[in-house]
Write an enzyme that holds these catalytic residues in place. Structure first.
Site, PDB file in Angstrom:
ATOM      1  N   ASP A   3      -6.272   6.501  -3.442  1.00 56.76           N
ATOM      2  CA  ASP A   3      -5.707   5.295  -2.843  1.00 56.76           C
ATOM      3  C   ASP A   3      -5.510   4.235  -3.911  1.00 56.76           C
ATOM      4  O   ASP A   3      -6.474   3.753  -4.505  1.00 56.76           O
ATOM      5  CB  ASP A   3      -6.674   4.800  -1.747  1.00 56.76           C
ATOM      6  N   ASP A  31      -5.594  -0.719   6.072  1.00 52.35           N
ATOM      7  CA  ASP A  31      -6.461  -1.385   5.094  1.00 52.35           C
ATOM      8  C   ASP A  31      -6.985  -2.694   5.651  1.00 52.35           C
ATOM      9  O   ASP A  31      -6.251  -3.674   5.750  1.00 52.35           O
ATOM     10  CB  ASP A  31      -5.672  -1.655   3.812  1.00 52.35           C
TER      11      ASP A  31
HETATM   12  C1  DX5 Z   1      -5.939  -1.325  -1.852  1.00 50.13           C
HETATM   13  C2  DX5 Z   1      -5.694  -0.544  -0.583  1.00 50.13           C
HETATM   14  C3  DX5 Z   1      -4.580   0.424  -0.697  1.00 50.13           C
HETATM   15  C4  DX5 Z   1      -3.257  -0.199  -1.003  1.00 50.13           C
HETATM   16  C5  DX5 Z   1      -2.406   0.820  -1.709  1.00 50.13           C
HETATM   17  O1  DX5 Z   1      -7.088  -2.072  -1.726  1.00 50.13           O
HETATM   18  O2  DX5 Z   1      -6.841   0.178  -0.214  1.00 50.13           O
HETATM   19  O3  DX5 Z   1      -4.489   1.274   0.436  1.00 50.13           O
HETATM   20  O4  DX5 Z   1      -2.590  -0.653   0.132  1.00 50.13           O
HETATM   21  O5  DX5 Z   1      -1.241   0.181  -2.064  1.00 50.13           O
HETATM   22  P1  DX5 Z   1      -0.315   0.732  -3.246  1.00 50.13           P
HETATM   23  O6  DX5 Z   1       0.083   2.120  -2.858  1.00 50.13           O
HETATM   24  O7  DX5 Z   1       0.827  -0.232  -3.221  1.00 50.13           O
HETATM   25  O8  DX5 Z   1      -1.125   0.685  -4.485  1.00 50.13           O
HETATM   26 ZN    ZN Z   2      -6.745   1.847   1.477  1.00 52.06          ZN
END
Ligand code: DX5
Ligand code: ZN
Length: 224
Positions: free
Chosen positions: A182, A44
């Site tokens: 996601d 990310d």
């Molecule tokens: C948010 C990111 C995600 C995030 C997901 O902007 O794109 O990939 O890291 O994290 P969790 O699974 O903790 O929601």
């Molecule tokens: Zn992501």
């Protein structure tokens, strides 16, 4: 067995997001999550402009590239993305995912990614209609439907995206395009997203919580 539209989990991909890993031990964490059964590594990239947070850029991805052979799924939350695509390709991205909201010239940006030899994906925020990708389906192998508003790990799943997943599955039809979800993905929301038609799950906090010896169980829980 007959494969139906809604059994894509026969070939479910789990892509842990290292945003939730220990940044002081990133290489060790990537090795551990690969050993725990991850299919891809989700990276990310945040710029503090398109999203209200800064994470890391291409040099960190390049540093992690020798650590694992798993595909690197690079989710760019940066605006503009175009000037940096070559850097991410060179850093070892297998797929580069850009946000439809972050470029004025989505078709051109996807062509650039393909010309760099990478797979291309498009991400859509929860409020962005799926029509944003309807004219670029031939250029991509994945649509990322955000199930939180991007910028932070550990947020709650936005359930109103579920019907959007089903609509996206219908739009994709017989094309070979994955639907990745996601944000806020845990064992419970994974089940809902898969039932709606998702076949690729990004998970940060639900995978990387606790000590590395638990991560295989966390990944197994997502597979259901
Ligand atoms: C948010 C990111 C995600 C995030 C997901 O902007 O794109 O990939 O890291 O994290 P969790 O699974 O903790 O929601
Ligand atoms: Zn992501």
């Amino acid at each position: 067995m007959k494969k139906t539209d809604h059994s894509p989990h026969l070939n479910l991909i789990i892509a842990p997001s290292i945003l939730a890993a220990d940044f002081g031990h990133l290489a060790d964490n990537v090795r551990a999550v690969a050993a725990a059964g991850a299919d891809w590594i989700h990276l990310d990239v945040m710029d503090g402009h398109f999203v209200p947070n800064i994470s890391f850029g291409a040099p960190i991805i390049a540093a992690l590239r020798p650590v694992t052979d798993l595909p690197f799924d690079c989710h760019l939350m940066i605006e503009p993305a175009e000037p940096f695509l070559a850097d991410f390709a060179k850093a070892g991205a297998d797929r580069i995912i850009i946000h439809a909201e972050a470029t004025k010239h989505l078709d051109r940006a996807l062509q650039m990614i393909n010309d760099l030899g990478c797979k291309a994906g498009v991400a859509l925020n929860p409020a962005t209609p799926i029509e944003a990708v309807s004219h670029v389906l031939d250029r991509i192998d994945l649509v990322l439907l955000m199930t939180v508003n991007p910028g932070f790990g550990g947020q709650s799943f936005v359930a109103s995206v579920l019907p959007k997943i089903s609509d996206m599955r219908a739009m994709i039809g017989a094309r070979d395009i994955r639907i990745e979800v996601d944000g806020g993905i845990n064992a419970e929301t994974a089940k809902q997203a898969i039932a709606a038609g998702a076949d690729t799950l990004v998970a940060g906090s639900s995978v990387f919580s606790g000590t590395p010896d638990l991560w295989a169980d966390h990944i197994a829980a997502l597979r259901g």
